[in-house]
Design a protein around this motif. Structure first.
Motif, PDB file in Angstrom:
ATOM      1  N   GLN A  74      67.061  90.165 -12.957  1.00 34.45           N
ATOM      2  CA  GLN A  74      65.891  90.682 -12.251  1.00 34.45           C
ATOM      3  C   GLN A  74      64.793  91.107 -13.215  1.00 34.45           C
ATOM      4  N   THR A  75      65.194  91.669 -14.352  1.00 38.42           N
ATOM      5  CA  THR A  75      64.186  92.062 -15.343  1.00 38.42           C
ATOM      6  C   THR A  75      63.447  90.851 -15.884  1.00 38.42           C
ATOM      7  N   LEU A  76      64.183  89.803 -16.227  1.00 45.20           N
ATOM      8  CA  LEU A  76      63.532  88.593 -16.731  1.00 45.20           C
ATOM      9  C   LEU A  76      62.669  87.935 -15.653  1.00 45.20           C
ATOM     10  N   THR A  77      63.117  87.996 -14.412  1.00 51.06           N
ATOM     11  CA  THR A  77      62.301  87.443 -13.322  1.00 51.06           C
ATOM     12  C   THR A  77      60.984  88.209 -13.191  1.00 51.06           C
ATOM     13  N   PRO A 116      41.084  80.967 -21.976  1.00 52.99           N
ATOM     14  CA  PRO A 116      41.748  79.691 -22.292  1.00 52.99           C
ATOM     15  C   PRO A 116      42.489  79.708 -23.619  1.00 52.99           C
ATOM     16  N   GLY A 117      41.976  80.375 -24.623  1.00 47.56           N
ATOM     17  CA  GLY A 117      42.644  80.382 -25.916  1.00 47.56           C
ATOM     18  C   GLY A 117      43.988  81.071 -25.889  1.00 47.56           C
ATOM     19  N   LEU A 118      44.164  82.065 -25.015  1.00 49.73           N
ATOM     20  CA  LEU A 118      45.418  82.828 -24.920  1.00 49.73           C
ATOM     21  C   LEU A 118      46.351  82.283 -23.856  1.00 49.73           C
ATOM     22  N   ARG A 119      45.790  81.462 -22.960  1.00 55.09           N
ATOM     23  CA  ARG A 119      46.598  80.991 -21.827  1.00 55.09           C
ATOM     24  C   ARG A 119      47.754  80.110 -22.281  1.00 55.09           C
ATOM     25  N   GLU A 120      47.505  79.266 -23.285  1.00 53.04           N
ATOM     26  CA  GLU A 120      48.569  78.380 -23.765  1.00 53.04           C
ATOM     27  C   GLU A 120      49.731  79.176 -24.360  1.00 53.04           C
ATOM     28  N   GLU A 121      49.422  80.221 -25.119  1.00 49.35           N
ATOM     29  CA  GLU A 121      50.492  81.050 -25.697  1.00 49.35           C
ATOM     30  C   GLU A 121      51.275  81.764 -24.603  1.00 49.35           C
ATOM     31  N   LEU A 122      50.586  82.200 -23.554  1.00 44.90           N
ATOM     32  CA  LEU A 122      51.297  82.849 -22.448  1.00 44.90           C
ATOM     33  C   LEU A 122      52.188  81.857 -21.706  1.00 44.90           C
ATOM     34  N   HIS A 123      51.757  80.623 -21.581  1.00 40.93           N
ATOM     35  CA  HIS A 123      52.602  79.599 -20.959  1.00 40.93           C
ATOM     36  C   HIS A 123      53.863  79.346 -21.801  1.00 40.93           C
ATOM     37  N   GLN A 124      53.706  79.363 -23.109  1.00 36.78           N
ATOM     38  CA  GLN A 124      54.882  79.203 -23.974  1.00 36.78           C
ATOM     39  C   GLN A 124      55.847  80.382 -23.806  1.00 36.78           C
ATOM     40  N   ALA A 125      55.276  81.577 -23.697  1.00 34.46           N
ATOM     41  CA  ALA A 125      56.124  82.748 -23.462  1.00 34.46           C
ATOM     42  C   ALA A 125      56.825  82.636 -22.111  1.00 34.46           C
ATOM     43  N   GLN A 126      56.123  82.085 -21.097  1.00 36.99           N
ATOM     44  CA  GLN A 126      56.745  81.870 -19.795  1.00 36.99           C
ATOM     45  C   GLN A 126      57.936  80.914 -19.900  1.00 36.99           C
ATOM     46  N   GLU A 127      57.751  79.823 -20.616  1.00 30.80           N
ATOM     47  CA  GLU A 127      58.831  78.844 -20.756  1.00 30.80           C
ATOM     48  C   GLU A 127      60.030  79.447 -21.490  1.00 30.80           C
ATOM     49  N   ALA A 128      59.749  80.234 -22.536  1.00 31.37           N
ATOM     50  CA  ALA A 128      60.849  80.876 -23.259  1.00 31.37           C
ATOM     51  C   ALA A 128      61.584  81.860 -22.354  1.00 31.37           C
ATOM     52  N   THR A 129      60.837  82.612 -21.552  1.00 33.52           N
ATOM     53  CA  THR A 129      61.466  83.559 -20.633  1.00 33.52           C
ATOM     54  C   THR A 129      62.267  82.825 -19.566  1.00 33.52           C
ATOM     55  N   ALA A 159      63.676  79.888 -19.873  1.00 37.53           N
ATOM     56  CA  ALA A 159      64.896  79.366 -20.520  1.00 37.53           C
ATOM     57  C   ALA A 159      65.926  80.472 -20.697  1.00 37.53           C
ATOM     58  N   GLY A 160      65.449  81.669 -21.084  1.00 36.50           N
ATOM     59  CA  GLY A 160      66.376  82.793 -21.208  1.00 36.50           C
ATOM     60  C   GLY A 160      66.994  83.178 -19.879  1.00 36.50           C
ATOM     61  N   LEU A 161      66.207  83.126 -18.804  1.00 37.93           N
ATOM     62  CA  LEU A 161      66.725  83.438 -17.468  1.00 37.93           C
ATOM     63  C   LEU A 161      67.771  82.416 -17.036  1.00 37.93           C
ATOM     64  N   ASP A 162      67.504  81.146 -17.312  1.00 38.40           N
ATOM     65  CA  ASP A 162      68.494  80.110 -16.975  1.00 38.40           C
ATOM     66  C   ASP A 162      69.793  80.302 -17.760  1.00 38.40           C
ATOM     67  N   GLU A 163      69.665  80.698 -19.037  1.00 38.19           N
ATOM     68  CA  GLU A 163      70.859  80.923 -19.853  1.00 38.19           C
ATOM     69  C   GLU A 163      71.652  82.115 -19.335  1.00 38.19           C
ATOM     70  N   VAL A 164      70.970  83.175 -18.938  1.00 33.35           N
ATOM     71  CA  VAL A 164      71.656  84.338 -18.374  1.00 33.35           C
ATOM     72  C   VAL A 164      72.395  83.955 -17.096  1.00 33.35           C
ATOM     73  N   ARG A 165      71.753  83.178 -16.244  1.00 33.72           N
ATOM     74  CA  ARG A 165      72.417  82.743 -15.020  1.00 33.72           C
ATOM     75  C   ARG A 165      73.607  81.845 -15.311  1.00 33.72           C
ATOM     76  N   ARG A 166      73.468  80.977 -16.330  1.00 35.23           N
ATOM     77  CA  ARG A 166      74.592  80.101 -16.681  1.00 35.23           C
ATOM     78  C   ARG A 166      75.778  80.919 -17.187  1.00 35.23           C
ATOM     79  N   ILE A 167      75.504  81.912 -18.036  1.00 39.66           N
ATOM     80  CA  ILE A 167      76.585  82.770 -18.541  1.00 39.66           C
ATOM     81  C   ILE A 167      77.233  83.535 -17.399  1.00 39.66           C
ATOM     82  N   ALA A 168      76.418  84.030 -16.463  1.00 39.64           N
ATOM     83  CA  ALA A 168      76.969  84.764 -15.322  1.00 39.64           C
ATOM     84  C   ALA A 168      77.856  83.863 -14.470  1.00 39.64           C
ATOM     85  N   ARG A 169      77.450  82.599 -14.291  1.00 32.08           N
ATOM     86  CA  ARG A 169      78.278  81.674 -13.506  1.00 32.08           C
ATOM     87  C   ARG A 169      79.596  81.380 -14.209  1.00 32.08           C
TER      88      ARG A 169
END
Length: 315
Positions: free
Chosen positions: A135-138, A153-166, A168-178
């Motif tokens: 829930q925290t990562l969500t 626009p200059g900061l938006r790309e970096e925020l999108h990268q942070a979104q993708e990393a987050t 991926a971390g959420l998917d990994e947490v769910r996989r470990i929980a499963r």
């Protein structure tokens, strides 16, 4: 009669007979005559042969007991030396067998408690990962999306990268929980859980196929959990150590119950000692009275078979 008295009486009979012959018709001359030397040599040889035969026959059960002591393994129960021999030897073997029965029972009880506590702890950790970390990562992911929509626009790309990393971390947490607590096993049953397991381990370097029978008997939650954990550990070992390209998971009905088979075409286990993973499988198998065997595959690699007995219900 105890072994000591059997050996003692045999020696006594031979010596008394020899003394009676020497005091009676047989005498020893100086120098010793050829017939006297032959009689003494024959008597000594008879005594030695009789002692050797008696010791060989009576000590054979002790050799079997010694081999059983050196090869005893509580994870492979049921092998017992025959209680042969007489007197204290048979009693010693009987006491050793009773000790093995008690140790196996205590090992099974302690293993059941440990594995039950382990499953409870896995459930708790999986619940916390799902409820707290997930829930925290969500929330972080949603906040990043909101900020990215308002950022320049200059900061938006970096925020999108942070979104993708987050994400991926959420998917990994769910996989470990499963993996810690397979909810699909409780909700949809063992075949669906095994299908999801093979899909999870399939990837670019490893293809996992499944063959699941459709006429499986009712197993109960404990047997299903053991079957799932053994399949999970087997596929984990294949993915980490086997260097295999193909693996197969099969579950089929047998006349006595069900059989799970996990095989691969990797490098095989060879003569390497069993690690904690295989020993953990054996401990789980003992909990439900199942038989676990590990053997080479005909096409290479390793095959794990878990045969689970299931009592048929009377109509």
């Amino acid at each position: 009669m105890p072994l000591f008295w059997r050996i003692f009486l045999l020696n006594a009979v031979v010596l008394v007979a020899a003394a009676a012959l020497l005091l009676g018709p047989v005498t020893v001359s100086t120098p010793v005559l050829l017939t006297e030397a032959a009689i003494l040599t024959a008597g000594l040889a008879a005594m030695l042969v009789a002692n050797a035969v008696l010791l060989r026959v009576n000590l054979a059960p002790l050799h079997r007991l010694s081999r059983a002591m050196t090869t005893a393994d509580l994870l492979r129960p049921g092998v017992r030396p025959a209680a042969g021999g007489h007197g204290e030897i048979a009693e010693l073997i009987t006491v050793f067998n009773a000790m093995l029965d008690r140790l196996e029972q205590e090992r099974a009880t302690s293993s059941a408690r440990a594995l039950s506590a382990q499953e409870a702890e896995r459930h708790r950790v999986a619940q916390e990962l799902h409820d707290e970390v997930g829930q925290t990562l969500t929330a972080v992911l949603l906040e990043l999306g909101r900020v990215a929509g308002q950022a320049p626009p200059g900061l938006r790309e970096e925020l999108h990268q942070a979104q993708e990393a987050t994400r991926a971390g959420l998917d990994e947490v769910r996989r470990i929980a499963r993996r810690l607590r397979p909810g699909v096993l409780d909700e949809l049953g063992l075949p669906s859980a095994l299908k999801a397991l093979t899909a999870e381990f399939s990837g670019p370097g490893l293809t996992v196929r499944h063959r699941l029978g459709t006429d499986l008997p009712p197993l109960g939650h404990e047997r299903e959990l053991v079957l799932y954990r053994v399949a999970q550990e087997g596929l984990t070992n294949i993915a980490r150590h086997a260097h295999a390209r193909h693996a197969e998971l099969a579950l089929a009905r047998t006349p006595a119950g069900v059989e799970l088979r996990v095989g691969d075409d990797g490098r095989g286990i060879g003569h390497a000692p069993e690690g904690s993973g295989l020993r953990g499988m054996r401990e789980r198998a003992l909990l439900i009275g199942a038989d676990l065997t590990v053997s080479p595959c005909p096409e290479g690699g390793t095959e794990i078979r878990l045969t689970v007995p299931v009592r048929s219900r009377r109509p």
